[in-house]
Design an enzyme around this catalytic site. Structure first.
Site, PDB file in Angstrom:
ATOM      1  N   GLY A  11       0.847  -1.205   0.000  1.00 49.70           N
ATOM      2  CA  GLY A  11       0.000   0.000   0.000  1.00 49.70           C
ATOM      3  C   GLY A  11       0.873   1.243   0.000  1.00 49.70           C
ATOM      4  O   GLY A  11       1.793   1.344   0.797  1.00 49.70           O
ATOM      5  N   ARG A  72       1.017  -5.218  -4.962  1.00 52.73           N
ATOM      6  CA  ARG A  72       1.133  -6.344  -4.035  1.00 52.73           C
ATOM      7  C   ARG A  72       1.439  -7.547  -4.924  1.00 52.73           C
ATOM      8  O   ARG A  72       0.858  -7.689  -5.998  1.00 52.73           O
ATOM      9  CB  ARG A  72      -0.172  -6.537  -3.263  1.00 52.73           C
ATOM     10  N   ASP A 103       4.741  -4.109   6.125  1.00 52.92           N
ATOM     11  CA  ASP A 103       5.189  -5.440   6.582  1.00 52.92           C
ATOM     12  C   ASP A 103       5.346  -6.460   5.451  1.00 52.92           C
ATOM     13  O   ASP A 103       6.288  -7.255   5.470  1.00 52.92           O
ATOM     14  CB  ASP A 103       4.298  -5.968   7.713  1.00 52.92           C
ATOM     15  N   THR A 125       4.331   3.147   5.352  1.00 53.01           N
ATOM     16  CA  THR A 125       2.942   2.694   5.421  1.00 53.01           C
ATOM     17  C   THR A 125       2.171   3.662   6.301  1.00 53.01           C
ATOM     18  O   THR A 125       2.722   4.174   7.280  1.00 53.01           O
ATOM     19  CB  THR A 125       2.815   1.266   6.009  1.00 53.01           C
ATOM     20  N   ASP A 127      -0.055   2.788   8.231  1.00 55.13           N
ATOM     21  CA  ASP A 127      -0.565   2.060   9.400  1.00 55.13           C
ATOM     22  C   ASP A 127       0.258   2.239  10.677  1.00 55.13           C
ATOM     23  O   ASP A 127      -0.222   1.929  11.762  1.00 55.13           O
ATOM     24  CB  ASP A 127      -0.646   0.561   9.088  1.00 55.13           C
ATOM     25  N   ASP A 129       2.658   0.452  11.750  1.00 47.29           N
ATOM     26  CA  ASP A 129       2.674  -0.846  12.439  1.00 47.29           C
ATOM     27  C   ASP A 129       3.968  -1.625  12.240  1.00 47.29           C
ATOM     28  O   ASP A 129       3.973  -2.851  12.330  1.00 47.29           O
ATOM     29  CB  ASP A 129       1.483  -1.690  11.961  1.00 47.29           C
ATOM     30  N   ARG A 171      -5.872  -2.704   9.159  1.00 53.85           N
ATOM     31  CA  ARG A 171      -6.397  -4.080   9.230  1.00 53.85           C
ATOM     32  C   ARG A 171      -5.955  -4.779  10.509  1.00 53.85           C
ATOM     33  O   ARG A 171      -6.696  -5.520  11.116  1.00 53.85           O
ATOM     34  CB  ARG A 171      -5.887  -4.891   8.033  1.00 53.85           C
TER      35      ARG A 171
HETATM   36  O1  F6P Z   1      -1.321  -1.254   4.596  1.00 53.55           O
HETATM   37  C1  F6P Z   1      -1.906  -0.050   4.304  1.00 53.55           C
HETATM   38  C2  F6P Z   1      -3.373  -0.203   4.057  1.00 53.55           C
HETATM   39  O2  F6P Z   1      -3.846   1.056   3.648  1.00 53.55           O
HETATM   40  C3  F6P Z   1      -4.210  -0.742   5.217  1.00 53.55           C
HETATM   41  O3  F6P Z   1      -4.508   0.215   6.196  1.00 53.55           O
HETATM   42  C4  F6P Z   1      -5.420  -1.258   4.504  1.00 53.55           C
HETATM   43  O4  F6P Z   1      -6.051  -2.240   5.258  1.00 53.55           O
HETATM   44  C5  F6P Z   1      -4.846  -1.816   3.240  1.00 53.55           C
HETATM   45  O5  F6P Z   1      -3.633  -1.117   3.008  1.00 53.55           O
HETATM   46  C6  F6P Z   1      -5.733  -1.707   2.030  1.00 53.55           C
HETATM   47  O6  F6P Z   1      -5.095  -2.321   0.969  1.00 53.55           O
HETATM   48  P1  F6P Z   1      -5.571  -2.259  -0.554  1.00 53.55           P
HETATM   49  O7  F6P Z   1      -5.317  -0.870  -1.046  1.00 53.55           O
HETATM   50  O8  F6P Z   1      -4.699  -3.255  -1.244  1.00 53.55           O
HETATM   51  O9  F6P Z   1      -7.011  -2.592  -0.548  1.00 53.55           O
END
Ligand code: F6P
Length: 319
Positions: A11, A72, A103, A125, A127, A129, A171
């Site tokens: 992300g 991803r 991560d 990120t 997050d 985290d 998440r």
């Molecule tokens: O890891 C960052 C993040 O924005 C999370 O907070 C979220 O759950 C996820 O990515 C969403 O991912 P995607 O854009 O692949 O739906």
């Protein structure tokens, strides 16, 4: 090392561009060639690799997203995918790699390290985290985006005397919910790191209502569950008019805050320094405003924790 690579993966987060810029300029400052790998690990497997120059990263420090694009990549979780990536790096004569991401991206960097390829992880990120750093690149900007939304929702919530459930990203991590809830004066903050009792949530809302509160705000991290579901339960139990706002990907965009630009510049440049000192298999961070680095093989085994004192404070201030 004479040639290094840089990629962004997972992300995206505001400030990734500033980090890429720092990596590129720091490498060139030390007369090292720098190669951009586009579309994260998928682009690495496919060989989407281009030499970058000083000008390649001009005019991006203030831009959200990532100029190197992101993806991803399930294939990179396989040994086959990892080996294909290493072949591409070797084909281009690249001797070390800076990986900017969360991560999942760190997991890829860990695998490359285990295959003997020197990598340094930079925490990017929203997050917040990643263990081993107090802040990740993009968290501060995302937080300010959320606060802006909460403030606006509060206006309309007051006018209509409504309860609002605001679902934010995260998440597995509640940092965005906790910090924005505290800064936004939320009545209740629900995060994946802490259990909650719906009866307590309801009675807190009712107590506020009895005291004459005109509106209530509940901030919920997506990892806890659906904001829509929580709003339904609140409305059924209280009969307060309740609405939901799922903030979604708006949290991932926007011009990075000054804090994120500075953080990204410091961490990106530091990652290059480590590679040039021959220190691969590391991940960089900031702790107590000092640049630090840790073993990337160990860092992912550490659990993400939230600041318990801050969580307690958020409860005390929203009685
Ligand atoms: O890891 C960052 C993040 O924005 C999370 O907070 C979220 O759950 C996820 O990515 C969403 O991912 P995607 O854009 O692949 O739906």
């Amino acid at each position: 090392m004479k040639k290094i690579g840089v990629l962004t993966s997972g992300g995206d987060s505001p400030g990734m561009n500033a980090a890429v810029r720092a990596v590129v300029r720091k490498a060139i400052f030390h007369n090292v060639e720098i190669y951009g790998i586009f579309h994260g690990y998928s682009g690495l497997i496919e060989g989407q690799i281009e030499k970058l120059e000083l000008g390649s990263v001009g005019d991006i420090i203030h831009r959200g997203g990532t100029k190197l694009y992101s993806a991803r990549c399930p294939e990179f979780k396989t040994v086959e995918g990892q080996k294909k990536g290493i072949e591409q790096l070797k084909k281009h004569g690249i001797e070390g790699l800076v990986v900017i991401g969360g991560d999942g991206s760190y997991m890829g960097a860990k695998k490359l390290t285990e295959h003997g390829f020197p990598c340094v992880g930079v925490p990017g990120t929203i997050d917040n985290d990643i263990p081993g750093t107090d802040f990740t690149i993009g968290f501060d900007t995302a937080l300010n985006t959320v606060i802006d939304a909460i403030d606006k929702i509060r206006d309309t919530a007051t006018s209509h005397e409504r309860t609002y459930v605001i679902e934010v990203m995260g998440r597995h991590a509640g940092d965005i919910a906790l910090w924005s809830g505290l800064a936004g004066g939320a009545e209740t903050i629900l995060i994946p790191e802490a259990d909650y009792n719906m009866d307590h949530v309801i009675s807190r809302l009712q107590r506020g209502h009895e005291r004459g509160k005109k509106h209530s705000i509940i901030v919920v991290a997506e990892g806890v569950g659906s904001g829509v579901e929580i709003a339904k339960q609140v409305e059924e139990a209280t009969s307060f008019e309740t609405r939901v706002s799922v903030l979604g990907h708006v949290q991932r965009g926007g011009s990075p805050s000054a804090f994120d630009r500075v953080l990204a510049s410091r961490l990106g440049a530091f990652a290059v320094e480590l590679l040039l000192e021959g220190k691969g298999g590391r991940c960089v961070g900031i702790q107590k405003n000092e640049l630090v680095h840790h073993d990337i093989l160990e860092i992912l085994d550490q659990p993400h924790t939230i600041d318990e004192n801050m969580y307690q404070l958020s409860k005390e201030l929203s009685i």
